[in-house]
Scaffold this motif. Structure first.
Motif, short mmCIF file in Angstrom:
data_model
loop_
_atom_site.label_atom_id
_atom_site.label_comp_id
_atom_site.label_asym_id
_atom_site.label_seq_id
_atom_site.Cartn_x
_atom_site.Cartn_y
_atom_site.Cartn_z
N ARG A 130 0.82 -1.20 0.00
CA ARG A 130 0.00 0.00 0.00
C ARG A 130 0.86 1.26 0.00
O ARG A 130 0.49 2.28 -0.56
N TRP A 131 2.05 1.15 0.61
CA TRP A 131 2.95 2.30 0.60
C TRP A 131 3.45 2.58 -0.81
O TRP A 131 3.59 3.74 -1.22
N SER A 132 3.71 1.52 -1.55
CA SER A 132 4.14 1.69 -2.94
C SER A 132 3.10 2.46 -3.74
O SER A 132 3.43 3.36 -4.52
N ILE A 133 1.84 2.12 -3.54
CA ILE A 133 0.76 2.78 -4.26
C ILE A 133 0.71 4.27 -3.90
O ILE A 133 0.50 5.12 -4.77
N LEU A 134 0.92 4.59 -2.65
CA LEU A 134 0.90 5.99 -2.22
C LEU A 134 1.99 6.79 -2.91
O LEU A 134 1.76 7.91 -3.37
N TYR A 135 3.19 6.23 -2.97
CA TYR A 135 4.29 6.96 -3.59
C TYR A 135 4.08 7.12 -5.10
O TYR A 135 4.43 8.15 -5.67
N VAL A 136 3.49 6.11 -5.72
CA VAL A 136 3.19 6.20 -7.15
C VAL A 136 2.13 7.27 -7.39
O VAL A 136 2.24 8.09 -8.32
N LEU A 137 1.09 7.30 -6.56
CA LEU A 137 0.04 8.31 -6.70
C LEU A 137 0.61 9.72 -6.52
O LEU A 137 0.25 10.65 -7.26
N LEU A 138 1.50 9.87 -5.56
CA LEU A 138 2.14 11.17 -5.35
C LEU A 138 2.93 11.58 -6.59
O LEU A 138 2.88 12.73 -7.03
#
Length: 418
Positions: free
Chosen positions: A25-33
């Motif tokens: 889920r952290w990976s998804i957050l950084y990609v969204l950012l």
């Protein structure tokens, strides 16, 4: 805590938690950012291109007029919208305020930097993009309830995304965002490395999609043909020459910074004076106008002797420092690369070389590393920007420029790190 728990109850994050891969889920957050930062960077670049073409139509004596009026406009924007800050403040906030960057400075930074860069100031868009996209990361982290190192990592990831969008190097952009925060010659916030890579890659993809930039080298240098051990000897020598240029840069900076700091005048008067001086320099030597992104290609093919290139290098150094000291907004990395290339052409008259591009790239690396204290990321960035196939000798030049540079840094918040 309730906010972050409810945020992660989203089906997307539940799915990412149960998947058998390293994706989290952290990976998804950084990609969204990174996606968000890429969109902003592309819009910023498009607006900047439009304004630059509009203001570039003023030539001759009108350059002095338009840059003086632009200086007034920049100062008024800062006066009424508030002080947008600078890279030193960003570094201080990352290191001492847990990574929090205040988004309220973004309107002032966006508008003042767009006018500064498009009218011909000797500063580029990298610093505004880093600060603004970094504040996006900080704001996003606070909204979902992140604290401590997680918040700091999100801010650094945002900074890396903005930097990468312009330079087209996810690896170099991520490393630069970390290296410029350095503490005692090392990357201190290594836990933010992977987040920075993720956000950089996604930002770069979006930026390429929304703009007409390709993935090839930005500057059209003749390809460097690797030789033998003598390449490393030359690289160290060129690195020493770049460090000498860095000392000259720092000396002129001290003079311009002292001069403008002693003026007990409103910010819009200082920026107007700065615009007048920049206009006069640009009228005398048009190649000093703008931040060097397009002008650097001209340096490779421009005819001239050591007197011409020596004068151009000094005038460009003066223009960069007037831009910074008078309150105009923008970054200095591409302008420093321009100075390094000009210095390379200067030294060519004294040290002829079959690999002229090698000399230019070594000077570009060493000058930038000398001033910004970022030898590693500088080398990686130049690999992509110039298309050099073997960057190891360039690293020698970059490190030489760094270790022989003034201990007192150009970026004041690095003072306790060197």
């Amino acid at each position: 805590m309730d906010r972050i728990q409810s945020f992660f109850k989203n089906p997307i994050f539940i799915l990412s938690k149960k998947n058998p891969f390293m994706l989290s889920r952290w990976s998804i957050l950084y990609v969204l950012l990174g996606l968000f930062a890429g969109v902003f960077s592309a819009v910023f670049w498009k607006v900047l291109e439009f304004l630059t073409k509009l203001l570039a139509g003023f030539q001759g004596h009108y350059i002095i007029l338009i840059m003086t009026l632009s200086g007034l406009g920049i100062g008024l924007l800062i006066y009424f919208l508030g002080e947008p800050g600078e890279i030193s403040l960003v570094i201080d906030n990352i290191r001492f305020r847990g990574g929090k960057l205040d988004p309220k400075n973004n309107p002032s930074m966006s508008l003042s930097s767009l006018l500064s860069i498009s009218s011909g100031g000797s500063a580029g868009p990298e610093a505004p993009l880093v600060q603004i996209t970094g504040s996006f990361g900080s704001w996003f982290a606070e909204k979902i309830g992140l604290e401590g190192e997680e918040l700091r990592s999100m801010t650094i990831a945002g900074m890396a995304a903005g930097f990468t969008s312009l330079f087209g190097s996810p690896l170099g952009g991520a490393l630069f965002a970390l290296e410029i925060l350095q503490h005692r010659h090392v990357v201190e916030y290594y836990e933010a490395l992977l987040p920075a890579f993720l956000s950089s890659c996604s930002a770069y993809f979006v930026f390429l999609f929304m703009t007409d930039m390709g993935i090839g080298p930005t500057w059209e240098f003749p390809q460097y043909v690797p030789g033998g051990i003598e390449d490393f000897q030359y690289a160290i020598g060129f690195g020493m020459a770049g460090a000498a240029v860095g000392w000259i840069f720092y000396g002129i900076f001290k003079i311009t910074k002292f001069s403008f700091s002693k003026m007990a005048l409103p910010i819009f008067v200082k920026t107007t004076i700065g615009g007048l001086l920049l206009g006069c320099i640009a009228y005398y030597e048009p190649l000093t106008r703008y931040f060097g992104h397009d002008q650097l290609n001209e340096i490779v093919v421009t005819k001239g002797n050591w007197i011409f290139f020596g004068t151009l290098a000094l005038l460009k150094i003066l223009a960069i420092n007037i831009t910074v000291s008078s309150g105009w907004r923008g970054g200095i990395i591409i302008p420093l690369f321009f100075v390094g290339a000009v210095a390379g052409r200067f030294f060519m008259d004294f040290f002829p070389s079959e690999n002229e591009s090698f000399l230019l790239i070594c000077l570009m690396a060493s000058v930038n590393a000398s001033v910004t204290k970022t030898p590693i990321s500088t080398t990686i960035l130049l690999t992509g920007l110039t298309g050099v196939s073997n960057f190891t000798p360039v690293l020698f030049a970059s490190l030489s420029g760094y270790f022989l540079s003034p201990k007192a840094p150009f970026i004041s918040s690095q003072a306790d790190s060197v």
